[in-house]
Design a protein around this motif. Structure first.
Motif, PDB file in Angstrom:
ATOM      1  N   ASP A 120       0.811  -1.214   0.000  1.00  0.00           N
ATOM      2  CA  ASP A 120       0.000   0.000   0.000  1.00  0.00           C
ATOM      3  C   ASP A 120       0.848   1.270   0.000  1.00  0.00           C
ATOM      4  O   ASP A 120       0.333   2.354  -0.276  1.00  0.00           O
ATOM      5  CB  ASP A 120      -0.977   0.004   1.173  1.00  0.00           C
ATOM      6  CG  ASP A 120      -0.310  -0.107   2.524  1.00  0.00           C
ATOM      7  OD1 ASP A 120       0.809  -0.655   2.600  1.00  0.00           O
ATOM      8  OD2 ASP A 120      -0.891   0.356   3.527  1.00  0.00           O
ATOM      9  N   TRP A 121       2.148   1.151   0.299  1.00  0.00           N
ATOM     10  CA  TRP A 121       3.026   2.312   0.283  1.00  0.00           C
ATOM     11  C   TRP A 121       3.989   2.312  -0.898  1.00  0.00           C
ATOM     12  O   TRP A 121       4.736   3.273  -1.084  1.00  0.00           O
ATOM     13  CB  TRP A 121       3.830   2.399   1.585  1.00  0.00           C
ATOM     14  CG  TRP A 121       3.056   2.983   2.718  1.00  0.00           C
ATOM     15  CD1 TRP A 121       2.455   2.325   3.743  1.00  0.00           C
ATOM     16  CD2 TRP A 121       2.778   4.381   2.933  1.00  0.00           C
ATOM     17  NE1 TRP A 121       1.822   3.208   4.589  1.00  0.00           N
ATOM     18  CE2 TRP A 121       2.009   4.481   4.111  1.00  0.00           C
ATOM     19  CE3 TRP A 121       3.103   5.540   2.233  1.00  0.00           C
ATOM     20  CZ2 TRP A 121       1.566   5.696   4.616  1.00  0.00           C
ATOM     21  CZ3 TRP A 121       2.664   6.761   2.734  1.00  0.00           C
ATOM     22  CH2 TRP A 121       1.904   6.832   3.908  1.00  0.00           C
TER      23      TRP A 121
ATOM     24  N   ALA B 175       6.833   7.424  -6.115  1.00  0.00           N
ATOM     25  CA  ALA B 175       6.452   8.769  -6.550  1.00  0.00           C
ATOM     26  C   ALA B 175       7.149   9.869  -5.764  1.00  0.00           C
ATOM     27  O   ALA B 175       7.230  11.019  -6.231  1.00  0.00           O
ATOM     28  CB  ALA B 175       4.939   8.934  -6.436  1.00  0.00           C
ATOM     29  N   VAL B 176       7.639   9.543  -4.561  1.00  0.00           N
ATOM     30  CA  VAL B 176       8.252  10.542  -3.681  1.00  0.00           C
ATOM     31  C   VAL B 176       9.661  10.071  -3.322  1.00  0.00           C
ATOM     32  O   VAL B 176       9.897   9.558  -2.230  1.00  0.00           O
ATOM     33  CB  VAL B 176       7.403  10.753  -2.408  1.00  0.00           C
ATOM     34  CG1 VAL B 176       7.943  11.912  -1.576  1.00  0.00           C
ATOM     35  CG2 VAL B 176       5.938  11.007  -2.775  1.00  0.00           C
ATOM     36  N   PRO B 177      10.614  10.223  -4.251  1.00  0.00           N
ATOM     37  CA  PRO B 177      11.964   9.700  -4.001  1.00  0.00           C
ATOM     38  C   PRO B 177      12.688  10.443  -2.886  1.00  0.00           C
ATOM     39  O   PRO B 177      12.616  11.677  -2.789  1.00  0.00           O
ATOM     40  CB  PRO B 177      12.668   9.891  -5.348  1.00  0.00           C
ATOM     41  CG  PRO B 177      11.901  10.964  -6.038  1.00  0.00           C
ATOM     42  CD  PRO B 177      10.481  10.829  -5.586  1.00  0.00           C
ATOM     43  N   ARG B 178      13.391   9.691  -2.055  1.00  0.00           N
ATOM     44  CA  ARG B 178      14.131  10.272  -0.928  1.00  0.00           C
ATOM     45  C   ARG B 178      15.117  11.338  -1.388  1.00  0.00           C
ATOM     46  O   ARG B 178      15.329  12.342  -0.702  1.00  0.00           O
ATOM     47  CB  ARG B 178      14.871   9.160  -0.182  1.00  0.00           C
ATOM     48  CG  ARG B 178      15.498   9.584   1.134  1.00  0.00           C
ATOM     49  CD  ARG B 178      16.387   8.483   1.701  1.00  0.00           C
ATOM     50  NE  ARG B 178      16.715   8.683   3.105  1.00  0.00           N
ATOM     51  CZ  ARG B 178      17.649   7.998   3.753  1.00  0.00           C
ATOM     52  NH1 ARG B 178      18.351   7.053   3.126  1.00  0.00           N
ATOM     53  NH2 ARG B 178      17.898   8.235   5.033  1.00  0.00           N
TER      54      ARG B 178
ATOM     55  N   MET C  58       7.187   2.737  10.744  1.00  0.00           N
ATOM     56  CA  MET C  58       6.323   3.621  11.522  1.00  0.00           C
ATOM     57  C   MET C  58       5.055   3.983  10.743  1.00  0.00           C
ATOM     58  O   MET C  58       3.975   4.115  11.331  1.00  0.00           O
ATOM     59  CB  MET C  58       7.087   4.873  11.939  1.00  0.00           C
ATOM     60  CG  MET C  58       8.151   4.615  12.998  1.00  0.00           C
ATOM     61  SD  MET C  58       9.056   6.108  13.480  1.00  0.00           S
ATOM     62  CE  MET C  58       7.748   7.071  14.274  1.00  0.00           C
ATOM     63  N   LEU C  59       5.181   4.161   9.441  1.00  0.00           N
ATOM     64  CA  LEU C  59       3.984   4.435   8.643  1.00  0.00           C
ATOM     65  C   LEU C  59       3.043   3.235   8.664  1.00  0.00           C
ATOM     66  O   LEU C  59       1.817   3.398   8.659  1.00  0.00           O
ATOM     67  CB  LEU C  59       4.383   4.792   7.212  1.00  0.00           C
ATOM     68  CG  LEU C  59       5.049   6.164   7.043  1.00  0.00           C
ATOM     69  CD1 LEU C  59       5.528   6.359   5.614  1.00  0.00           C
ATOM     70  CD2 LEU C  59       4.109   7.302   7.450  1.00  0.00           C
TER      71      LEU C  59
ATOM     72  N   LEU D  78       3.259  11.150   3.283  1.00  0.00           N
ATOM     73  CA  LEU D  78       1.878  11.206   3.772  1.00  0.00           C
ATOM     74  C   LEU D  78       1.000  12.065   2.873  1.00  0.00           C
ATOM     75  O   LEU D  78      -0.162  11.721   2.605  1.00  0.00           O
ATOM     76  CB  LEU D  78       1.869  11.743   5.203  1.00  0.00           C
ATOM     77  CG  LEU D  78       2.352  10.775   6.279  1.00  0.00           C
ATOM     78  CD1 LEU D  78       2.687  11.523   7.571  1.00  0.00           C
ATOM     79  CD2 LEU D  78       1.300   9.700   6.545  1.00  0.00           C
ATOM     80  N   ALA D  79       1.545  13.184   2.395  1.00  0.00           N
ATOM     81  CA  ALA D  79       0.764  14.074   1.535  1.00  0.00           C
ATOM     82  C   ALA D  79       0.420  13.390   0.209  1.00  0.00           C
ATOM     83  O   ALA D  79      -0.683  13.570  -0.328  1.00  0.00           O
ATOM     84  CB  ALA D  79       1.539  15.367   1.290  1.00  0.00           C
TER      85      ALA D  79
END
Length: 390
Positions: free
Chosen positions: A26-27, A33-36, A108-109, A134-135
């Motif tokens: 799910d993540w 989409a949100v690379p570190r 944690m997520l 999260l956004a």
């Protein structure tokens, strides 16, 4: 034949996190989409940093390959020392902002267990990656992140905008939460606390969750997952952790020389011997279990060239101290104690209790927060961990 080494980049990190169980399906879309790398500055100190270990700086301009490898490794990255006052390449005194280890981020997520439409309050924006994740998952309008350091908050906001994300980033005291955006379904802290702020509980809906690193002054730390029920929050610890402390809860500990009051050791201390090795109480879990029972106590280690060391334990009121000398291979160890609290006796008793309970791991401990304060427990809230009054 040697195994092929994963190429540095998001796909290699994703594979490692999926294999470890930290990154769940799910993540995964959000991870991609949100690379570190969009949230990490040019200068970083990879790995655990505490001001004493050699974590050489990695500079993206000087060595872009090493920078990329560090960013997409499953390690924490220190991004700021000494609340921003440190500007050199070497180590500072205190790490004060970081990009957390990805395994911990996604673990944690998973603990947070968000669903579509949830509103989330994050304490500690840091680089902005966690709030960005999260956004992306929930929509920017459902995520509020609080950062105490204005410069860190400004850079995090820029990172998020560059990634096309728009959570609300607030500069403020994280202990107070953000009442204007309440109530929240979830609260997550990316800095550790020794006391869960009441505002977090008050701003969370009944049935909502608070996920935060929590640790004692003595040492040891774990992630606690609290379910809110009115003015009470209670739940178990889920896993070991090691986060930077919430700035407003950083302890200001007395110096060693305050305790001996200018006298030579052993001063007025009373000597004895123990069969409990100082090494046996030094593990992260052991510190956690002991710390739950020894409020107002902390320790340091004095190491010597021959491999021996002294474990010093102190009371925060500066009235009591204990020293325990460790020698590798020894069967007995010299102890000196001074003051109204017999701190080594307390340490032995706390360790013996933990050992007698079957050496429980973090997941057997829990925490309850209500109007009376905080109470740690073992297995059930009905079995509080008894502590020695400081």
């Amino acid at each position: 034949m040697t195994a092929r080494k994963e190429e540095a980049g998001p796909s290699g990190l994703a594979s490692a996190l999926v294999a470890s169980g930290a990154l769940r399906s799910d993540w995964l879309t959000t991870f991609n989409a949100v690379p570190r790398g969009m949230f990490v500055p040019d200068r970083i100190w990879p790995g655990i940093a505490d001001g004493t270990r050699q974590n050489p700086v990695v500079d993206r301009v000087r060595d872009p390959v090493a920078w990329l490898r560090a960013v997409y490794s499953d390690i924490p990255l220190t991004t700021q020392w000494d609340d921003g006052s440190h500007s050199g390449d070497g180590l500072g005194q205190t790490p004060s902002s970081s990009s957390s280890q990805p395994h911990m981020v996604f673990s944690m997520l998973a603990d947070l267990d968000v669903t579509d439409g949830n509103r989330v309050l994050e304490i500690g924006t840091g680089t902005g990656w966690n709030a960005g994740l999260l956004a992306h998952r929930l929509g920017g309008g459902n995520v509020v992140s609080i950062e105490f350091d204005p410069d860190v908050a400004e850079q995090a906001g820029e990172n998020q905008r560059n990634a096309g994300l728009c959570p609300l980033v607030i500069v403020g005291d994280g202990r107070l939460g953000y009442a204007e955006g309440a109530p929240y379904d979830r609260v997550i802290a990316t800095c550790s606390v020794g006391e869960v702020p009441r505002a977090w509980v008050a701003q969370t809906l009944a049935g909502g969750l608070i996920v935060a690193p929590w640790g004692t002054l003595y040492g040891g730390e774990a992630i606690v997952r609290l379910t809110v029920d009115g003015g009470t929050a209670s739940g178990r610890f889920t896993r070991s952790s090691a986060f930077m402390r919430l700035r407003q809860q950083r302890p200001d500990l007395p110096r060693h020389d305050v305790y001996l009051k200018g006298r030579e050791w052993p001063a007025d201390g009373i000597g004895s011997t123990t069969t409990l090795s100082p090494a046996e109480v030094g593990g992260w879990l052991e510190q956690f279990a002991i710390g739950l029972q020894m409020p107002g106590a902390f320790w340091t280690v004095e190491r010597y060239d021959d491999g021996t060391y002294t474990l010093w334990t102190y009371s925060t009121d500066t009235l009591s101290w204990a020293s325990a000398d460790h020698e590798p291979g020894a069967d007995a160890f010299h102890v000196v104690q001074s003051g109204p609290r017999r701190l080594w006796d307390e340490t032995e008793a706390a360790y013996a209790w933990w050992d007698g309970q079957g050496r429980p791991g973090f997941d057997r401990f829990g925490l309850t927060v209500d109007s009376d304060g905080e109470r740690a427990w073992l297995d059930s809230p009905d079995h509080p961990v008894r502590c020695t009054d400081p």
